[in-house]
Design an enzyme around this catalytic site. Structure first.
Site, PDB file in Angstrom:
ATOM      1  N   TYR A 102      38.115 108.533   5.026  1.00  0.00           N
ATOM      2  CA  TYR A 102      38.459 108.382   6.386  1.00  0.00           C
ATOM      3  C   TYR A 102      37.874 109.780   7.003  1.00  0.00           C
ATOM      4  O   TYR A 102      36.927 110.421   6.277  1.00  0.00           O
ATOM      5  CB  TYR A 102      40.023 108.397   6.554  1.00  0.00           C
ATOM      6  CG  TYR A 102      40.472 107.891   7.961  1.00  0.00           C
ATOM      7  CD1 TYR A 102      39.856 106.971   8.641  1.00  0.00           C
ATOM      8  CD2 TYR A 102      41.495 108.655   8.556  1.00  0.00           C
ATOM      9  CE1 TYR A 102      40.290 106.676  10.194  1.00  0.00           C
ATOM     10  CE2 TYR A 102      41.967 108.506   9.739  1.00  0.00           C
ATOM     11  CZ  TYR A 102      41.338 107.473  10.626  1.00  0.00           C
ATOM     12  OH  TYR A 102      41.796 107.116  11.867  1.00  0.00           O
ATOM     13  N   ARG A 114      30.048 104.652  19.591  1.00  0.00           N
ATOM     14  CA  ARG A 114      30.550 106.181  19.741  1.00  0.00           C
ATOM     15  C   ARG A 114      31.428 106.215  18.298  1.00  0.00           C
ATOM     16  O   ARG A 114      32.790 106.227  18.561  1.00  0.00           O
ATOM     17  CB  ARG A 114      31.691 106.443  20.811  1.00  0.00           C
ATOM     18  CG  ARG A 114      31.955 107.622  21.284  1.00  0.00           C
ATOM     19  CD  ARG A 114      33.360 108.004  21.524  1.00  0.00           C
ATOM     20  NE  ARG A 114      34.112 107.855  20.253  1.00  0.00           N
ATOM     21  CZ  ARG A 114      35.530 107.752  20.083  1.00  0.00           C
ATOM     22  NH1 ARG A 114      36.266 107.975  21.155  1.00  0.00           N
ATOM     23  NH2 ARG A 114      36.125 107.799  18.827  1.00  0.00           N
ATOM     24  N   LYS A 158      38.774 102.060   8.160  1.00  0.00           N
ATOM     25  CA  LYS A 158      40.041 101.558   9.015  1.00  0.00           C
ATOM     26  C   LYS A 158      40.965 100.573   8.133  1.00  0.00           C
ATOM     27  O   LYS A 158      42.148 100.650   8.039  1.00  0.00           O
ATOM     28  CB  LYS A 158      39.695 101.100  10.304  1.00  0.00           C
ATOM     29  CG  LYS A 158      39.423 102.376  11.158  1.00  0.00           C
ATOM     30  CD  LYS A 158      40.387 103.064  11.613  1.00  0.00           C
ATOM     31  CE  LYS A 158      40.026 104.202  12.573  1.00  0.00           C
ATOM     32  NZ  LYS A 158      41.069 105.014  13.253  1.00  0.00           N
ATOM     33  N   GLU A 217      37.535  99.353  17.674  1.00  0.00           N
ATOM     34  CA  GLU A 217      37.245 100.900  17.158  1.00  0.00           C
ATOM     35  C   GLU A 217      35.919 101.359  17.425  1.00  0.00           C
ATOM     36  O   GLU A 217      34.771 100.849  17.348  1.00  0.00           O
ATOM     37  CB  GLU A 217      37.132 100.874  15.618  1.00  0.00           C
ATOM     38  CG  GLU A 217      37.323 102.189  14.855  1.00  0.00           C
ATOM     39  CD  GLU A 217      38.315 102.918  15.203  1.00  0.00           C
ATOM     40  OE1 GLU A 217      38.340 104.039  15.204  1.00  0.00           O
ATOM     41  OE2 GLU A 217      39.511 102.300  15.154  1.00  0.00           O
ATOM     42  N   ASP A 218      36.018 102.512  18.126  1.00  0.00           N
ATOM     43  CA  ASP A 218      34.882 103.331  18.384  1.00  0.00           C
ATOM     44  C   ASP A 218      33.740 102.706  19.338  1.00  0.00           C
ATOM     45  O   ASP A 218      32.711 102.820  18.960  1.00  0.00           O
ATOM     46  CB  ASP A 218      34.156 103.723  17.024  1.00  0.00           C
ATOM     47  CG  ASP A 218      34.894 105.080  16.534  1.00  0.00           C
ATOM     48  OD1 ASP A 218      35.979 105.411  16.905  1.00  0.00           O
ATOM     49  OD2 ASP A 218      34.580 105.253  15.236  1.00  0.00           O
ATOM     50  N   ASP A 227      42.144 101.388  19.102  1.00  0.00           N
ATOM     51  CA  ASP A 227      42.839 102.387  18.334  1.00  0.00           C
ATOM     52  C   ASP A 227      42.464 103.775  19.053  1.00  0.00           C
ATOM     53  O   ASP A 227      43.214 104.791  18.760  1.00  0.00           O
ATOM     54  CB  ASP A 227      42.358 102.448  16.926  1.00  0.00           C
ATOM     55  CG  ASP A 227      43.035 103.314  15.989  1.00  0.00           C
ATOM     56  OD1 ASP A 227      44.210 103.517  16.004  1.00  0.00           O
ATOM     57  OD2 ASP A 227      42.286 104.152  15.260  1.00  0.00           O
ATOM     58  N   ASP A 228      41.309 103.958  19.447  1.00  0.00           N
ATOM     59  CA  ASP A 228      40.807 105.263  20.263  1.00  0.00           C
ATOM     60  C   ASP A 228      41.559 105.689  21.429  1.00  0.00           C
ATOM     61  O   ASP A 228      41.886 106.673  21.464  1.00  0.00           O
ATOM     62  CB  ASP A 228      39.332 105.156  20.340  1.00  0.00           C
ATOM     63  CG  ASP A 228      38.318 104.935  19.318  1.00  0.00           C
ATOM     64  OD1 ASP A 228      38.208 105.635  18.205  1.00  0.00           O
ATOM     65  OD2 ASP A 228      37.847 103.437  19.298  1.00  0.00           O
ATOM     66  N   ASN A 242      36.845 114.817  15.804  1.00  0.00           N
ATOM     67  CA  ASN A 242      36.467 114.477  14.690  1.00  0.00           C
ATOM     68  C   ASN A 242      34.926 114.371  14.475  1.00  0.00           C
ATOM     69  O   ASN A 242      34.435 113.959  15.367  1.00  0.00           O
ATOM     70  CB  ASN A 242      37.213 113.413  14.000  1.00  0.00           C
ATOM     71  CG  ASN A 242      38.545 113.312  13.747  1.00  0.00           C
ATOM     72  OD1 ASN A 242      39.190 114.145  13.188  1.00  0.00           O
ATOM     73  ND2 ASN A 242      39.466 112.392  14.073  1.00  0.00           N
TER      74      ASN A 242
END
Length: 603
Positions: A124, A177, A195, A267-268, A290-291, A430
């Site tokens: 991760y 992203r 994930k 995600e992203d 999730d973001d 991150n």
């Protein structure tokens, strides 16, 4: 020779032996008997390595493929740990773990589960970010499904190529992203794999029920387009209606193949698309972003912990959000929902919330403010510099999600320390290289009084003889438990209240001694306990509000969840035989009458 080629060669040899043997059973010898295909035994999800017993090796026809030694699973985990730590770098450890999963799936997850503190920074953030930047160099074989923009009209056909049929959760990205690294295109597959592996390592969701997906809609990253090792489509990203219709087709295909109960984890995605897709699908599919929502649950949990430590109610805290992307606005939105549950009106809720983006403070006179941010726009002069804003409004909580390393300067941190007894500083960006400040800076410039947490792990810091342990505001404290709870209840949709529930559950986790050392979040070693606790709370809420589809509703939800978790121990590879009676037979004779041709026989 690779394992796949080895398996193929063994199968070919078995088939040749079978075809060359006489068909007369009386003339067949023991070595002529056709064996069960070796690949089914040594496939990653079945392979036990040296943990196969001697009886299993002989009866499954893999005897001789392993040395004579037998190892318990714990001894295998020890060997994996030794090899893991022998690698000099985290990216080397990442590559080793990838190869381990391709050989021994259950051993891989057992190792992850028992060594969370060591492996979380590898599978991760921050190492997975590095892995995504060089994904073309470390790609070895299928990890998930790539659906390209050229597959429009055939998305369901592509998804059906996945060999597992019982898919319960899909993690999907378009790679625009990835963490704070920007557009990585098809290399973003690494983040969806990471994930979903945490769904298994922390929540024990069976890995064969999880599917990573990358929507390869192109990339606008010039370096990738010019990189001969890039693994995605070498073209610009599609936008607008073409993009929307492509994602629509994907969503419909998932439900068509695996059903409405399938959890879809976004995600992203870039911020505009992330908000657009969440608004478009939240009440139609079992999905979450999730973001936005996972980060929001973790962020709100941190704010609730600050409230608990400072004995100061959240509405009375002055909060500055540095960044107006999916993470910061997700936290601000969930904070707003939390304060509404406390019977506060919107004017009171937004009074002490300030949002600062790359163009400065969000004020009403600006014309470039997106709808989700408009409620927080202030009726005051525009301020372009973050340090000026901090000096003027004197925040007690500063939360950054900008991917701008060092944004929280010494001047800003000293302002925070001068104006607050326990200033709360969250550096969410991150990987570590993108954090707004380090733990050492946060503690040093506030005389060790800061309540500091970051999106990536930082080591403990000693300030004035006191050891300060920074917390990690890691989404792994939220999404695995949320996912397990949703899957347990077979929810059709996921309401916002689920994320409030997760935030409150997480906020109660740190013990008093942990809080005294400045840590707002659980330790990595507690992540499995957190996941189960969150899952039980989420499932309970869904059942209590008639949002689940499991009937009858389990009397003991915790017991129901635990009984259906993925086993991290190897089971027996052989089916236990049972006695069967000698069944009567009728002898066959040459006088047996064949039915006439005009008699129809249906099968």
């Amino acid at each position: 020779m690779s394992l796949s080629k080895f398996y193929f060669a063994v199968n070919q040899r078995l088939q040749q032996t079978h075809s060359q043997n006489p068909t007369n059973n009386s003339r067949r010898h023991h070595h002529d008997i056709v064996r069960a295909p070796v690949p089914s035994v040594l496939a990653p999800k079945n392979n036990k390595g040296l943990n196969f017993t001697m009886e299993e090796r002989q009866r499954l026809h893999v005897h001789g493929l392993f040395p004579a030694a037998f190892r318990t699973m714990q001894e295998q985990v020890f060997a994996v740990a030794a090899n893991f730590h022998a690698r000099a770098t985290n990216i080397g450890r990442y590559r080793y773990l990838r190869s381990l999963r391709q050989r021994h799936e259950r051993l891989y997850f057992r190792f992850l589960s028992e060594h969370l503190e060591d492996v979380l920074p590898v599978i991760y953030t921050p190492t997975v970010g590095v892995a995504c930047t060089i994904f073309g160099m470390i790609f070895r074989g299928p990890m998930g499904m790539y659906v390209t923009k050229y597959d429009r009209g055939h998305v369901a056909q592509v998804l059906r190529n996945w060999p597992e049929s019982d898919i319960r959760a899909v993690c999907v990205t378009d790679g625009e992203r990835i963490l704070g690294l920007g557009d990585l295109g098809a290399n973003g597959m690494g983040i969806t794999v990471g994930k979903l592996e945490l769904y298994t390592a922390l929540s024990c969701v069976p890995p064969h029920q999880l599917l990573p997906v990358c929507l390869d809609v192109g990339t606008n990253n010039e370096e990738l387009l010019a990189d001969p090792m890039y693994i995605g489509t070498r073209d610009r990203r599609i936008r607008g209606r073409e993009y929307d219709e492509f994602v629509d087709e994907f969503m419909q295909a998932v439900v068509e193949i695996w059903g409405q109960r399938t959890l879809i984890h976004f995600e992203d995605f870039a911020t505009p698309n992330a908000f657009m897709l969440l608004e478009r699908y939240q009440h139609k599919y079992c999905c979450f972003n999730d973001d936005i929502q996972g980060t929001a649950a973790v962020g709100l949990a941190g704010l609730l912990a600050v409230e608990r430590i400072t004995k100061k109610k959240l509405p009375d805290h002055v909060i500055v959000f540095a960044g107006a992307g999916s993470a910061a606005m997700g936290v601000a939105s969930l904070l707003t929902k939390e304060l509404k549950t406390r019977q506060l009106d919107m004017e009171r809720i937004v009074k002490n919330i300030y949002v600062f983006d790359h163009n400065g403070l969000i004020v009403k006179s600006r014309k470039d403010v997106a709808p989700p941010i408009q409620p927080y726009a202030k009726d005051m002069p525009h301020i372009k510099a973050l340090d000026e804003l901090v000096e003027k409004v004197k925040p007690s909580i500063l939360l950054g999600a900008t991917s701008i390393a060092g944004l929280f300067s010494e001047k800003i941190l000293r302002f925070m320390g001068a104006n607050n007894e326990r200033p709360a500083i969250f550096a969410f960006s991150n990987p570590t290289s993108k954090a707004e400040c380090t733990a050492e800076q946060a503690y040093a410039f506030t005389e060790g009084r800061a309540l500091f947490s970051a999106g990536s792990p930082f080591p403990p810091v000693v300030v004035n003889g006191k050891r300060m342990t920074p917390g990690q505001a890691n989404n792994c404290f939220a999404f695995p438990g949320i996912g397990l709870g949703v899957l347990t209840a077979n929810a059709k949709t996921i309401p916002d209240e689920i994320f409030l529930m997760a935030a409150h559950t997480l906020a109660q986790y740190p013990e008093e001694d942990a809080i005294d050392s400045g840590r707002l979040y659980p330790k990595a070693t507690e992540a499995k306990d957190v996941a189960l606790t969150v899952a039980v709370a989420v499932a309970q809420y869904l059942f209590d509000n008639d949002l689940g589809q499991v009937h009858p509703v389990p009397e003991n939800i915790c017991k129901f969840i635990v009984e259906n978790l993925y086993e991290l121990c190897n089971g027996d590879s052989l089916v236990e035989p049972w006695k069967y009676p000698d069944l009567p037979r009728v002898p066959f004779t040459k006088d047996y009458k064949i039915p006439p041709e005009d008699v129809k026989i249906s099968f």
